[in-house]
Design a protein around this motif. Structure first.
Motif, PDB file in Angstrom:
ATOM      1  N   ARG A 279      40.628  15.183  35.761  1.00 24.29           N
ATOM      2  CA  ARG A 279      41.481  14.751  34.630  1.00 24.29           C
ATOM      3  C   ARG A 279      42.248  15.903  33.988  1.00 24.29           C
ATOM      4  O   ARG A 279      42.656  15.840  32.845  1.00 24.29           O
ATOM      5  CB  ARG A 279      40.648  13.996  33.583  1.00 24.29           C
ATOM      6  N   GLN A 280      42.388  16.996  34.702  1.00 24.84           N
ATOM      7  CA  GLN A 280      43.165  18.153  34.250  1.00 24.84           C
ATOM      8  C   GLN A 280      42.796  18.590  32.826  1.00 24.84           C
ATOM      9  O   GLN A 280      43.657  18.785  31.961  1.00 24.84           O
ATOM     10  CB  GLN A 280      44.673  17.860  34.310  1.00 24.84           C
ATOM     11  N   SER A 281      41.504  18.726  32.590  1.00 27.05           N
ATOM     12  CA  SER A 281      41.038  19.205  31.285  1.00 27.05           C
ATOM     13  C   SER A 281      39.773  20.043  31.491  1.00 27.05           C
ATOM     14  O   SER A 281      38.984  19.786  32.407  1.00 27.05           O
ATOM     15  CB  SER A 281      40.748  18.036  30.343  1.00 27.05           C
ATOM     16  N   ILE A 282      39.609  21.037  30.623  1.00 28.66           N
ATOM     17  CA  ILE A 282      38.488  21.967  30.774  1.00 28.66           C
ATOM     18  C   ILE A 282      38.233  22.650  29.426  1.00 28.66           C
ATOM     19  O   ILE A 282      39.159  22.866  28.641  1.00 28.66           O
ATOM     20  CB  ILE A 282      38.804  23.019  31.868  1.00 28.66           C
ATOM     21  N   GLU A 283      36.972  22.971  29.167  1.00 32.59           N
ATOM     22  CA  GLU A 283      36.644  23.730  27.959  1.00 32.59           C
ATOM     23  C   GLU A 283      37.315  25.102  28.026  1.00 32.59           C
ATOM     24  O   GLU A 283      37.405  25.703  29.101  1.00 32.59           O
ATOM     25  CB  GLU A 283      35.135  23.923  27.849  1.00 32.59           C
ATOM     26  N   ILE A 284      37.739  25.590  26.882  1.00 33.77           N
ATOM     27  CA  ILE A 284      38.487  26.848  26.855  1.00 33.77           C
ATOM     28  C   ILE A 284      37.641  28.006  27.380  1.00 33.77           C
ATOM     29  O   ILE A 284      38.152  28.880  28.101  1.00 33.77           O
ATOM     30  CB  ILE A 284      39.018  27.130  25.424  1.00 33.77           C
ATOM     31  N   GLU A 285      36.329  28.007  27.071  1.00 28.38           N
ATOM     32  CA  GLU A 285      35.453  29.079  27.560  1.00 28.38           C
ATOM     33  C   GLU A 285      35.312  29.003  29.081  1.00 28.38           C
ATOM     34  O   GLU A 285      35.272  30.031  29.767  1.00 28.38           O
ATOM     35  CB  GLU A 285      34.066  28.981  26.908  1.00 28.38           C
ATOM     36  N   GLU A 286      35.249  27.778  29.606  1.00 25.88           N
ATOM     37  CA  GLU A 286      35.145  27.597  31.052  1.00 25.88           C
ATOM     38  C   GLU A 286      36.432  28.035  31.753  1.00 25.88           C
ATOM     39  O   GLU A 286      36.394  28.580  32.853  1.00 25.88           O
ATOM     40  CB  GLU A 286      34.855  26.127  31.382  1.00 25.88           C
ATOM     41  N   LEU A 287      37.551  27.776  31.123  1.00 21.71           N
ATOM     42  CA  LEU A 287      38.837  28.201  31.679  1.00 21.71           C
ATOM     43  C   LEU A 287      38.893  29.721  31.795  1.00 21.71           C
ATOM     44  O   LEU A 287      39.303  30.267  32.838  1.00 21.71           O
ATOM     45  CB  LEU A 287      39.983  27.688  30.796  1.00 21.71           C
ATOM     46  N   VAL A 288      38.468  30.405  30.743  1.00 23.34           N
ATOM     47  CA  VAL A 288      38.445  31.873  30.763  1.00 23.34           C
ATOM     48  C   VAL A 288      37.493  32.370  31.855  1.00 23.34           C
ATOM     49  O   VAL A 288      37.829  33.296  32.611  1.00 23.34           O
ATOM     50  CB  VAL A 288      38.024  32.425  29.376  1.00 23.34           C
ATOM     51  N   SER A 289      36.329  31.737  31.979  1.00 25.36           N
ATOM     52  CA  SER A 289      35.334  32.143  32.976  1.00 25.36           C
ATOM     53  C   SER A 289      35.849  31.933  34.404  1.00 25.36           C
ATOM     54  O   SER A 289      35.682  32.796  35.264  1.00 25.36           O
ATOM     55  CB  SER A 289      34.045  31.340  32.756  1.00 25.36           C
ATOM     56  N   GLN A 290      36.492  30.781  34.656  1.00 21.01           N
ATOM     57  CA  GLN A 290      37.007  30.494  35.999  1.00 21.01           C
ATOM     58  C   GLN A 290      38.148  31.445  36.362  1.00 21.01           C
ATOM     59  O   GLN A 290      38.249  31.892  37.514  1.00 21.01           O
ATOM     60  CB  GLN A 290      37.486  29.046  36.095  1.00 21.01           C
ATOM     61  N   ALA A 291      38.989  31.783  35.387  1.00 17.47           N
ATOM     62  CA  ALA A 291      40.084  32.734  35.632  1.00 17.47           C
ATOM     63  C   ALA A 291      39.531  34.108  35.995  1.00 17.47           C
ATOM     64  O   ALA A 291      40.046  34.777  36.905  1.00 17.47           O
ATOM     65  CB  ALA A 291      40.987  32.830  34.401  1.00 17.47           C
ATOM     66  N   LYS A 292      38.478  34.530  35.302  1.00 16.59           N
ATOM     67  CA  LYS A 292      37.842  35.815  35.633  1.00 16.59           C
ATOM     68  C   LYS A 292      37.333  35.807  37.069  1.00 16.59           C
ATOM     69  O   LYS A 292      37.453  36.796  37.797  1.00 16.59           O
ATOM     70  CB  LYS A 292      36.690  36.100  34.667  1.00 16.59           C
ATOM     71  N   LEU A 293      36.743  34.670  37.472  1.00 12.64           N
ATOM     72  CA  LEU A 293      36.251  34.543  38.844  1.00 12.64           C
ATOM     73  C   LEU A 293      37.397  34.674  39.844  1.00 12.64           C
ATOM     74  O   LEU A 293      37.295  35.436  40.818  1.00 12.64           O
ATOM     75  CB  LEU A 293      35.544  33.197  39.030  1.00 12.64           C
ATOM     76  N   HIS A 295      40.320  36.086  39.506  1.00  8.30           N
ATOM     77  CA  HIS A 295      40.828  37.459  39.500  1.00  8.30           C
ATOM     78  C   HIS A 295      39.877  38.402  40.240  1.00  8.30           C
ATOM     79  O   HIS A 295      40.313  39.304  40.963  1.00  8.30           O
ATOM     80  CB  HIS A 295      41.049  37.939  38.067  1.00  8.30           C
ATOM     81  N   ARG A 296      38.588  38.171  40.065  1.00 10.74           N
ATOM     82  CA  ARG A 296      37.589  38.999  40.740  1.00 10.74           C
ATOM     83  C   ARG A 296      37.670  38.823  42.259  1.00 10.74           C
ATOM     84  O   ARG A 296      37.585  39.784  43.018  1.00 10.74           O
ATOM     85  CB  ARG A 296      36.198  38.602  40.234  1.00 10.74           C
ATOM     86  N   LEU A 297      37.870  37.575  42.709  1.00 12.44           N
ATOM     87  CA  LEU A 297      37.977  37.309  44.147  1.00 12.44           C
ATOM     88  C   LEU A 297      39.219  37.964  44.741  1.00 12.44           C
ATOM     89  O   LEU A 297      39.189  38.497  45.855  1.00 12.44           O
ATOM     90  CB  LEU A 297      38.005  35.801  44.402  1.00 12.44           C
ATOM     91  N   ILE A 298      40.316  37.919  44.001  1.00 12.19           N
ATOM     92  CA  ILE A 298      41.569  38.514  44.493  1.00 12.19           C
ATOM     93  C   ILE A 298      41.461  40.038  44.539  1.00 12.19           C
ATOM     94  O   ILE A 298      41.832  40.672  45.527  1.00 12.19           O
ATOM     95  CB  ILE A 298      42.762  38.060  43.621  1.00 12.19           C
ATOM     96  N   ARG A 299      40.935  40.614  43.460  1.00 13.73           N
ATOM     97  CA  ARG A 299      40.817  42.081  43.411  1.00 13.73           C
ATOM     98  C   ARG A 299      39.792  42.617  44.402  1.00 13.73           C
ATOM     99  O   ARG A 299      39.891  43.757  44.857  1.00 13.73           O
ATOM    100  CB  ARG A 299      40.441  42.516  41.993  1.00 13.73           C
ATOM    101  N   GLY A 300      38.806  41.785  44.753  1.00 15.96           N
ATOM    102  CA  GLY A 300      37.758  42.245  45.643  1.00 15.96           C
ATOM    103  C   GLY A 300      38.120  42.199  47.113  1.00 15.96           C
ATOM    104  O   GLY A 300      37.425  42.791  47.940  1.00 15.96           O
ATOM    105  N   ALA A 301      39.196  41.489  47.441  1.00 15.27           N
ATOM    106  CA  ALA A 301      39.585  41.333  48.848  1.00 15.27           C
ATOM    107  C   ALA A 301      40.650  42.362  49.211  1.00 15.27           C
ATOM    108  O   ALA A 301      41.743  42.368  48.631  1.00 15.27           O
ATOM    109  CB  ALA A 301      40.107  39.920  49.096  1.00 15.27           C
ATOM    110  N   HIS A 302      40.349  43.218  50.176  1.00 10.57           N
ATOM    111  CA  HIS A 302      41.297  44.255  50.602  1.00 10.57           C
ATOM    112  C   HIS A 302      42.582  43.644  51.143  1.00 10.57           C
ATOM    113  O   HIS A 302      43.659  44.203  50.982  1.00 10.57           O
ATOM    114  CB  HIS A 302      40.639  45.146  51.660  1.00 10.57           C
ATOM    115  N   CYS A 303      42.470  42.471  51.785  1.00 11.99           N
ATOM    116  CA  CYS A 303      43.659  41.815  52.356  1.00 11.99           C
ATOM    117  C   CYS A 303      44.628  41.322  51.287  1.00 11.99           C
ATOM    118  O   CYS A 303      45.765  40.975  51.591  1.00 11.99           O
ATOM    119  CB  CYS A 303      43.240  40.651  53.261  1.00 11.99           C
ATOM    120  N   LEU A 304      44.198  41.298  50.019  1.00 14.21           N
ATOM    121  CA  LEU A 304      45.067  40.867  48.914  1.00 14.21           C
ATOM    122  C   LEU A 304      45.397  42.031  47.974  1.00 14.21           C
ATOM    123  O   LEU A 304      45.834  41.820  46.848  1.00 14.21           O
ATOM    124  CB  LEU A 304      44.381  39.744  48.115  1.00 14.21           C
TER     125      LEU A 304
END
Length: 558
Positions: A279-293, A295-304
């Motif tokens: 339903r395209q809705s999420i708690e604001i704290e969860e949104l911040v947490s998922q964004a951190k995840l 970003h972490r996946l992108i920064r952790g991958a050498h191919c990116l």
């Protein structure tokens, strides 16, 4: 002179425009073009998001103390007053297509040849038109071919193509794009219409990003396909194999270069997460947490490693973006909720698609755990290897098959490091459903699931019509209509889910990879060495989604 006066006037107007409607321009890797300009003629090849692209890139280049390029613009912009201003700023206007007009073709080739001989910088959009979905369009070879032809014939100065990623937090054309995505006819440009659009602009449009990719040296690329290309200029009129291969390689490298130069802004991140939530809705704290995840996946991958992340997704950023009415916040005592209105979901998909390629491999890995908790690592590798050619074509992914296994392993390591997966002997295991990490992994999987649903639907239609095969156009049309119906019934507010071009591209990729073949009547059939079970796409989708698609396809009239 007149041209310099026009540039000075435009510069003043553009400064006023940026200051009035935008909160800043972020420029990355400008040192690359400054260095390349010392030794090479430059051809700027940006992605095409908006009419603002022309103005933005010229403005940035001018402020980097570099020569403003001659810009190939569509003749739809050659309108009274506006056309004259653009021409004074370096634009020249070309028709969308002129392959059936030999005189016009010859004149354009002579003009481009002269520009290359003079060594002046050029600019054009390799996609041709603006993307209405945020995905990069298939590269066009018209201007690219003319530039390569002119260089091979003249060889006056080394030439390099500069891929440019352009990103916006909020599009000026968002309302017109919305109409076109739902099938409304594109309005023809006019002076009055352009002036009205300018005067109707209100509010702020956030930040704009221009990121320059690694220059592609044309001589070195040609050398890979023909060691003595410099002496074979007379051949190119007959389109020899080495020339065609060089052109295709160049177009691919430009598209890959744009993807590599991608800069992910907070709107891209928020859009990606919201569209992957129920339903395209999420708690604001969860949104911040998922964004951190993410970003972490992108920064952790050498191919990116070349992809930049611009600004953190935090409460302050979320509230700023909500003030610009891109997203909405509902206050609640137990924690504010970020959500999208139905009409927002369509357009925000544009921002997600700008950076979708950055998370596609981790999302595919996550899909392998939608229905089961434990999967052999070898099985994950096999499924991604089978699906990769389709995603590579659709999202302009650069990784070759030979390096895919290593990249998947790297992304798996990032997921393990983030506690979303764990290694158990030769298997990978996801967290239990009660764990927060399971929810995060599930959201990650939902990023790529709409794409897999389109693929699944096409396979089912092919399978069910195998007794009476369809021609390519008929299959494309049927899949398009079924996707439209599914979208209406289940409220999938994303026109790119039923975009006809995406179905066409998928079918063409199946033919190229010999999953499909055409019979004597030009009808499509599965290749004898391939069957539906080979792809094992079903296990990457939830049982509910599969049942819904099957039910609708069975009930649809043949």
């Amino acid at each position: 002179d007149c041209t310099q006066l026009t540039i000075e006037v435009m510069l003043r107007l553009l400064r006023a425009f940026w200051n009035r409607f935008y909160s800043g321009i972020n420029i990355y890797n400008a040192e690359r073009i400054r260095e390349a300009a010392l030794t090479h003629q430059l051809v700027y090849v940006p992605c095409h998001r908006s009419h603002v692209d022309y103005l933005l890139l010229s403005y940035v280049i001018y402020n980097e103390n570099l020569a403003i390029p001659y810009i190939a613009a569509g003749d739809n912009l050659n309108i009274p007053f506006i056309g004259r201003i653009l021409r004074g700023g370096g634009a020249f206007f070309i028709r969308r297509s002129f392959k059936d007009n030999p005189i016009y073709n010859a004149v354009m080739r002579a003009y481009v040849n002269q520009l290359v001989k003079l060594g002046v910088p050029l600019e054009y959009f390799i996609e041709g038109g603006r993307s209405r979905t945020g995905r990069m369009l298939k590269p066009k070879f018209g201007m690219l071919g003319m530039t390569v032809d002119a260089y091979i014939k003249s060889q006056v100065r080394p030439l390099a193509f500069v891929p440019v990623y352009i990103g916006y937090e909020k599009l000026v054309e968002r309302k017109s794009y919305l109409g076109e995505l739902y099938g409304h006819k594109k309005k023809r440009e006019s002076t009055l219409g352009a002036l009205r659009a300018i005067f109707r602009l209100k509010g702020y449009y956030g930040k704009v990003t221009a990121s320059f990719g690694e220059p592609i040296e044309l001589g070195g690329l040609l050398e890979k396909h023909c060691s003595d290309w410099s002496t074979r200029g007379a051949e190119i009129a007959y389109k020899p194999d080495w020339y065609i291969a060089s052109l295709r390689h160049l177009a691919q490298e430009i598209m890959y270069g744009i993807n590599r130069a991608c800069v992910i802004n907070p709107v891209n991140s928020i859009a990606t997460i919201l569209l992957a939530t129920p339903r395209q809705s999420i708690e604001i704290e969860e949104l911040v947490s998922q964004a951190k995840l993410h970003h972490r996946l992108i920064r952790g991958a050498h191919c990116l490693a070349s992809i930049r992340i611009e600004g953190k997704v935090n409460k302050k950023q979320i509230k700023r973006i909500a003030r610009e009415k891109i997203i909405h916040i509902r206050k609640h005592e137990l924690g504010d909720i970020v959500y999208l209105k139905p009409e927002d979901s369509v357009l925000i998909g544009y921002y997600r698609n700008n950076s979708l390629h950055s998370l596609v491999i981790p999302a595919l890995i996550a899909c392998c755990f939608v229905n089961v908790r434990r999967v052999p690592r070898a099985s994950v590798q096999r499924k991604i290897k089978l699906l990769y050619p389709f995603l590579k074509s659709e999202l302009q992914l650069e990784w070759q098959d030979s390096s895919l296994e290593e990249i998947v392993d790297e992304c798996i390591a990032c997921l393990i490091d983030a506690s979303l997966l764990e290694q158990v002997d030769k298997d990978l295991r996801r967290p239990r459903r009660s764990n927060h990490e399971f929810i995060q992994l599930n959201r990650l999987a939902h990023i790529v699931q709409p794409i897999l649903e389109r693929y699944y639907m096409t396979f089912i239609v092919l399978w069910q019509t195998s007794a009476e095969p369809l021609e390519e156009a008929a299959l494309e049309h049927r899949c398009h209509l079924l996707a439209q119906k599914i979208s209406m019934i289940y409220g999938i507010n994303s026109p790119d889910f039923f975009d006809r071009l995406l179905f066409r591209d998928f079918i063409e990729t199946m033919l190229e990879n010999e999953y499909l073949k055409k019979n004597d009547q030009q009808q499509l059939e599965f290749a004898t060495e391939f069957d539906y079970d080979s792809l094992d796409l079903r296990n990457l989708l939830s049982t509910e989604v599969r049942s819904s698609i099957l039910s609708l396809i069975k009930s649809a009239p043949q």
